[in-house]
Design an enzyme around this catalytic site. Structure first.
Site, PDB file in Angstrom:
ATOM      1  N   HIS A   1      -3.540  -4.842   0.643  1.00 39.65           N
ATOM      2  CA  HIS A   1      -2.963  -5.322   1.900  1.00 39.65           C
ATOM      3  C   HIS A   1      -2.988  -6.846   1.915  1.00 39.65           C
ATOM      4  O   HIS A   1      -4.008  -7.442   2.264  1.00 39.65           O
ATOM      5  CB  HIS A   1      -3.756  -4.779   3.092  1.00 39.65           C
ATOM      6  CG  HIS A   1      -3.542  -3.331   3.326  1.00 39.65           C
ATOM      7  ND1 HIS A   1      -2.554  -2.860   4.160  1.00 39.65           N
ATOM      8  CD2 HIS A   1      -4.164  -2.239   2.819  1.00 39.65           C
ATOM      9  CE1 HIS A   1      -2.580  -1.536   4.164  1.00 39.65           C
ATOM     10  NE2 HIS A   1      -3.546  -1.138   3.353  1.00 39.65           N
TER      11      HIS A   1
ATOM     12  N   CYS B   1       0.838  -1.199   0.000  1.00 36.75           N
ATOM     13  CA  CYS B   1       0.000   0.000   0.000  1.00 36.75           C
ATOM     14  C   CYS B   1       0.876   1.253   0.000  1.00 36.75           C
ATOM     15  O   CYS B   1       1.430   1.609  -1.030  1.00 36.75           O
ATOM     16  CB  CYS B   1      -1.008  -0.037   1.143  1.00 36.75           C
ATOM     17  SG  CYS B   1      -2.335   1.184   0.959  1.00 36.75           S
TER      18      CYS B   1
ATOM     19  N   GLU C   1      -1.683  -8.840   4.013  1.00 34.85           N
ATOM     20  CA  GLU C   1      -1.846  -9.316   5.394  1.00 34.85           C
ATOM     21  C   GLU C   1      -3.298  -9.301   5.841  1.00 34.85           C
ATOM     22  O   GLU C   1      -3.640  -9.898   6.857  1.00 34.85           O
ATOM     23  CB  GLU C   1      -0.966  -8.491   6.351  1.00 34.85           C
ATOM     24  CG  GLU C   1      -1.482  -7.111   6.686  1.00 34.85           C
ATOM     25  CD  GLU C   1      -1.260  -6.030   5.631  1.00 34.85           C
ATOM     26  OE1 GLU C   1      -1.547  -4.862   5.940  1.00 34.85           O
ATOM     27  OE2 GLU C   1      -0.815  -6.339   4.500  1.00 34.85           O
TER      28      GLU C   1
END
EC number: 4.3.2.10
Length: 186
Positions: free
Chosen positions: A167, A72, A169
């Site tokens: 993202h 990001c 994660e």
């Protein structure tokens, strides 16, 4: 060792857990790292300010071939400047980040990507989690794109530089697979 850049903001804990890296803003630890991850959350200007003491070592490591994963804001910081505010990014790409005309891109979306080691084992059409208001326009650096108010760059890979606008994660198994793929790079 994977150095996860701590610039005073960002989603560090989940990236640290996924990659078993070391969260740091210590130039020595960054210099010793085998890989660098710049996780993302926050503003371009704040990130520029947050890395002022480690900017040169990050640039040097990337130029010397250390694998870099930008997430990001970690993708955005690779650019020279942003409509978001003042400051000079790492300037690997001499472009200005743009602001979406209609709101914030938040939620699940796909990435149209070229075959790449970082996406190994990830099916085309998988969804990833995005949350951003600024974007990199399409350019020679674009290896993956996403549609929201038009197409924008959502994946970059040039040599040892890997960067995603989403993202991983927060993107379930496809995102964790991408992080594992980066962690396994030689």
């Amino acid at each position: 060792m994977i150095a996860i850049i701590d610039y005073g903001s960002g989603n560090l804990a989940s990236v640290e857990k996924a990659l078993h890296g070391v969260v740091t803003s210590d130039p020595y630890k960054i210099d010793m790292a085998d890989k660098i991850v710049f996780p993302g959350a926050g503003s371009f200007s704040a990130a520029v300010s947050g890395i002022k003491n480690i900017r040169d070592i990050i640039i040097e490591k990337i130029r010397n071939g250390t694998p870099y994963l930008g997430i990001c804001l970690g993708l955005e910081i690779l650019f020279s400047e942003s409509e978001e505010g003042p400051g000079t990014g790492l300037s690997f790409f001499n472009e200005r980040l743009k602001r979406f005309k209609k709101g914030i891109h938040m939620g699940w979306n796909t990435v149209e990507f070229n075959d790449n080691i970082i996406f190994s084992g990830i099916k085309k059409g998988e969804y990833f989690y995005f949350v951003h208001r600024y974007y990199a326009p399409l350019g020679s650096y674009t290896c993956g794109k996403t549609f929201f108010n038009g197409y924008f760059t959502s994946f970059i890979n040039i040599n040892n530089i890997y960067a995603v606008q989403f993202h991983p994660e927060k993107s379930g198994e496809p995102g964790l697979k991408l992080l594992r793929n980066f962690g396994e790079l030689a």
